[in-house]
Design a protein around this motif. Sequence first.
Motif, PDB file in Angstrom:
ATOM      1  N   MET A 166      70.786 122.224 -28.372  1.00  0.00           N
ATOM      2  CA  MET A 166      71.673 123.353 -28.626  1.00  0.00           C
ATOM      3  C   MET A 166      71.413 123.940 -30.018  1.00  0.00           C
ATOM      4  O   MET A 166      71.647 125.122 -30.248  1.00  0.00           O
ATOM      5  CB  MET A 166      73.139 122.937 -28.476  1.00  0.00           C
ATOM      6  CG  MET A 166      73.543 122.620 -27.048  1.00  0.00           C
ATOM      7  SD  MET A 166      73.042 123.881 -25.841  1.00  0.00           S
ATOM      8  CE  MET A 166      74.052 125.279 -26.341  1.00  0.00           C
ATOM      9  N   ASP A 168      68.416 124.250 -31.223  1.00  0.00           N
ATOM     10  CA  ASP A 168      67.273 125.110 -30.906  1.00  0.00           C
ATOM     11  C   ASP A 168      67.773 126.425 -30.297  1.00  0.00           C
ATOM     12  O   ASP A 168      67.343 127.524 -30.670  1.00  0.00           O
ATOM     13  CB  ASP A 168      66.356 124.368 -29.924  1.00  0.00           C
ATOM     14  CG  ASP A 168      65.046 125.101 -29.647  1.00  0.00           C
ATOM     15  OD1 ASP A 168      64.852 126.201 -30.183  1.00  0.00           O
ATOM     16  OD2 ASP A 168      64.225 124.557 -28.881  1.00  0.00           O
ATOM     17  N   VAL A 169      68.717 126.303 -29.360  1.00  0.00           N
ATOM     18  CA  VAL A 169      69.276 127.499 -28.712  1.00  0.00           C
ATOM     19  C   VAL A 169      69.947 128.401 -29.752  1.00  0.00           C
ATOM     20  O   VAL A 169      69.737 129.618 -29.764  1.00  0.00           O
ATOM     21  CB  VAL A 169      70.280 127.090 -27.610  1.00  0.00           C
ATOM     22  CG1 VAL A 169      71.015 128.309 -27.072  1.00  0.00           C
ATOM     23  CG2 VAL A 169      69.566 126.352 -26.471  1.00  0.00           C
ATOM     24  N   ARG A 172      67.326 130.139 -31.871  1.00  0.00           N
ATOM     25  CA  ARG A 172      66.677 131.247 -31.150  1.00  0.00           C
ATOM     26  C   ARG A 172      67.596 132.473 -31.094  1.00  0.00           C
ATOM     27  O   ARG A 172      67.120 133.613 -31.117  1.00  0.00           O
ATOM     28  CB  ARG A 172      66.299 130.802 -29.738  1.00  0.00           C
ATOM     29  CG  ARG A 172      65.164 129.780 -29.716  1.00  0.00           C
ATOM     30  CD  ARG A 172      64.813 129.371 -28.302  1.00  0.00           C
ATOM     31  NE  ARG A 172      64.025 128.136 -28.281  1.00  0.00           N
ATOM     32  CZ  ARG A 172      62.986 127.934 -27.475  1.00  0.00           C
ATOM     33  NH1 ARG A 172      62.607 128.867 -26.635  1.00  0.00           N
ATOM     34  NH2 ARG A 172      62.336 126.790 -27.504  1.00  0.00           N
ATOM     35  N   GLN A 173      68.890 132.218 -31.014  1.00  0.00           N
ATOM     36  CA  GLN A 173      69.828 133.344 -31.050  1.00  0.00           C
ATOM     37  C   GLN A 173      69.800 134.020 -32.421  1.00  0.00           C
ATOM     38  O   GLN A 173      69.816 135.240 -32.518  1.00  0.00           O
ATOM     39  CB  GLN A 173      71.255 132.855 -30.740  1.00  0.00           C
ATOM     40  CG  GLN A 173      71.468 132.459 -29.298  1.00  0.00           C
ATOM     41  CD  GLN A 173      71.284 133.641 -28.360  1.00  0.00           C
ATOM     42  OE1 GLN A 173      70.288 133.726 -27.643  1.00  0.00           O
ATOM     43  NE2 GLN A 173      72.211 134.578 -28.362  1.00  0.00           N
TER      44      GLN A 173
ATOM     45  N   TYR B 343      75.372 119.860 -20.767  1.00  0.00           N
ATOM     46  CA  TYR B 343      73.991 119.519 -21.105  1.00  0.00           C
ATOM     47  C   TYR B 343      73.138 119.266 -19.863  1.00  0.00           C
ATOM     48  O   TYR B 343      72.028 118.780 -19.958  1.00  0.00           O
ATOM     49  CB  TYR B 343      73.978 118.312 -22.056  1.00  0.00           C
ATOM     50  CG  TYR B 343      74.591 118.649 -23.390  1.00  0.00           C
ATOM     51  CD1 TYR B 343      73.788 119.038 -24.466  1.00  0.00           C
ATOM     52  CD2 TYR B 343      75.979 118.635 -23.572  1.00  0.00           C
ATOM     53  CE1 TYR B 343      74.350 119.386 -25.677  1.00  0.00           C
ATOM     54  CE2 TYR B 343      76.551 118.993 -24.787  1.00  0.00           C
ATOM     55  CZ  TYR B 343      75.732 119.357 -25.832  1.00  0.00           C
ATOM     56  OH  TYR B 343      76.278 119.718 -27.038  1.00  0.00           O
ATOM     57  N   ILE B 352      72.867 132.710 -22.147  1.00  0.00           N
ATOM     58  CA  ILE B 352      71.795 132.425 -23.098  1.00  0.00           C
ATOM     59  C   ILE B 352      70.831 131.457 -22.407  1.00  0.00           C
ATOM     60  O   ILE B 352      71.238 130.393 -21.924  1.00  0.00           O
ATOM     61  CB  ILE B 352      72.354 131.816 -24.394  1.00  0.00           C
ATOM     62  CG1 ILE B 352      73.228 132.848 -25.107  1.00  0.00           C
ATOM     63  CG2 ILE B 352      71.221 131.358 -25.300  1.00  0.00           C
ATOM     64  CD1 ILE B 352      74.021 132.288 -26.264  1.00  0.00           C
ATOM     65  N   ILE B 353      69.584 131.853 -22.342  1.00  0.00           N
ATOM     66  CA  ILE B 353      68.566 131.077 -21.641  1.00  0.00           C
ATOM     67  C   ILE B 353      68.186 129.863 -22.489  1.00  0.00           C
ATOM     68  O   ILE B 353      67.833 130.004 -23.657  1.00  0.00           O
ATOM     69  CB  ILE B 353      67.308 131.942 -21.407  1.00  0.00           C
ATOM     70  CG1 ILE B 353      67.661 133.213 -20.630  1.00  0.00           C
ATOM     71  CG2 ILE B 353      66.210 131.153 -20.729  1.00  0.00           C
ATOM     72  CD1 ILE B 353      68.075 132.997 -19.221  1.00  0.00           C
ATOM     73  N   PRO B 355      65.754 126.604 -23.478  1.00  0.00           N
ATOM     74  CA  PRO B 355      64.298 126.403 -23.416  1.00  0.00           C
ATOM     75  C   PRO B 355      63.840 125.786 -22.089  1.00  0.00           C
ATOM     76  O   PRO B 355      62.767 126.136 -21.583  1.00  0.00           O
ATOM     77  CB  PRO B 355      64.042 125.460 -24.600  1.00  0.00           C
ATOM     78  CG  PRO B 355      65.113 125.816 -25.588  1.00  0.00           C
ATOM     79  CD  PRO B 355      66.321 126.117 -24.759  1.00  0.00           C
TER      80      PRO B 355
END
Lengths: 268, 376
Positions: A166, A168-169, A172-173, B343, B352-353, B355
Amino acid sequence: MVRTRIEKRSSLALVIILALLTCLSGVWLLLSPGEEIKDETWERIQQEGVIRVGMDASYPPFENIDEGGNLAGYDVDLAHELGRRFDAEVEFVIISFDGLYDALRVARIDIIVSALPFDPRLTEDVAYSHPYFNAGQVLAVHEDEGGISGVDNLRTLRVGVEWGSMGDVEARQLLRTMDFELYPYPTPREALEMLSDDEVDAAITDVVSTYEFIREQGGVKIVGPPVTDDPYVIATRLNSPILQQMVNEAILELSANGFLDQLRMQWF
Amino acid sequence: MTTSSWKETAARAVRALILIAVLIVAGSKPRPIIVVGPPHQVQTVNPKMGVHTRLTDEVEEWKIQRTLALVREMGAPWIVEYFPWGYMEPAKGQFDWQHADMVVDHAVNQGLTVIARLDFVPEWARPKDTTFRYLDEDHYQDYGDFVHAFVEHFKGRVDHFIIWNEPNLSFEWGYRPVDPEAYTELLKVAYRRAKEANPDCYVLSGGLAPTIAREGNEWGLSDLIFLQRMYDAGAKDYFDIMAIHAYGYVFPPDDPPAENKINFSRAELTHEVMARNGDGDKKIIITEGGWNDHPRWTKAVRPYQRILYTIHAYQLANEWDWCQAVVIWSFRTPVPERNFRDYYTLVTSGFIIKPIYLEIHDYARGATDWLVEPAE
């Protein structure tokens, strides 16, 4: 506009009547016996001296079965402290997470203490306590860093994350609105090691992994507000108002007297 | 007529015309904001790929359409969707298919094959203070009536139906001791009623949960023992496809199966039980499964492992002749679950995509370099 004497008298009379009614209502409320708050769960806990705590013991360091086969963790210690305050022995009932709410509903347990995230959809089904821990993602920087105070300062920097996490998510946002270099690593520990070694300038990692790294290895620190919020709470049945109040009072006291900080430092 | 009165008359006429126009517009049926559009097809290198979509509580149509479009774009032709009995039959014999129709129509439009999971007991069919998973034998016929109505209504759009969910877990059986014989009776009722409505439909037995609990355990019973007792109770002729749940937990998909171990390849043991009972030619669909990457759950793996294991599991299913599809849990939830279950998802509630979605997408498109290695 000119008000007539009669209008003034009428207004005065109305004010007097309202004042009298208010006084009478107050006297009636004071003299009438208050409705007694019933809480059968609390009464049973007091009578039997046992509080049944529902827990999914598979979330270290909050709750887990240790190598000796014993329940151990932050929540286990917290539950024991609650039991001590309530003059009750703690009976842990181990249930998979999916079954915890149903177990509370059918009164197999009195309370859920199990790294339980607050769920706004269930506030008409259970009563939640004040949060006692925020398990979200945080921004970590090198311990000597003074110029980064939050994610707004990441522009042009090198940011480490756990690949696919999360963190990482979230990174990226952030990349959609600012430029920085993203470095994914297989684990949060590796991202934090790279931070400690100055291979990256910041890392977005989950708070527990970050606290563990700080305690075991050091060299990094948490800055700014949490990047994401994930508050942990305690759940009771809606018809247990006294137990709910006792839990809330206990959490506030345990937060104020440093007990919760001690637990954190003990477990991660 | 004077000039002023003529002007007044004209003004009244104009006001009347405007009023009539407003009333016509207000009274007309509004154009739908979301349209189903031309049909799509799933493009994939692996036709066994599937994902649980969990649109039950998604109220906004564009989100339903967006979810199913993303599934199609990812390359998964199969979905499992949950259709709660209690939502669709709030009173005996009164059916509301509106939301289910919306979900199914969009899914079919995206070229997806829908497997419908049917459970969730309405309040009128169970005693007070029981959970929605509690169904006693007095109400099996009511459930059968619902199955008949559902299968009939969706004939031609939905052909696969799962009868109940994880009946080998106590909490999925209304917090009662699990009962393979009673479940088999429920399966028989549902099978007969489904076939009455559509003889060509496929009835799936209720996805058994992987557990190693032994006889007498308060919380559940081993899926393998439960299945054998189902066969002993005469279940063989009352399901067309076996539905199972195959979670990998901390093990990779090719970790060898064992009776006392829960891993993805435990599915092979289920097939062995079926073969021992002369049912080995019947297909299995994994209607739930996969890996979780919660940072602290002891049954979770790291996110990069989840990516690797999930794609490997899809590949492995291609080698299992008896496996018709692998439907992993889960694509997205309407709102965050705010616990470890978040998760399991491939896309957040806010679309939101993650990975993992991107990696599966690349794999399904035939990319050979689908794995982006993390920095060392």
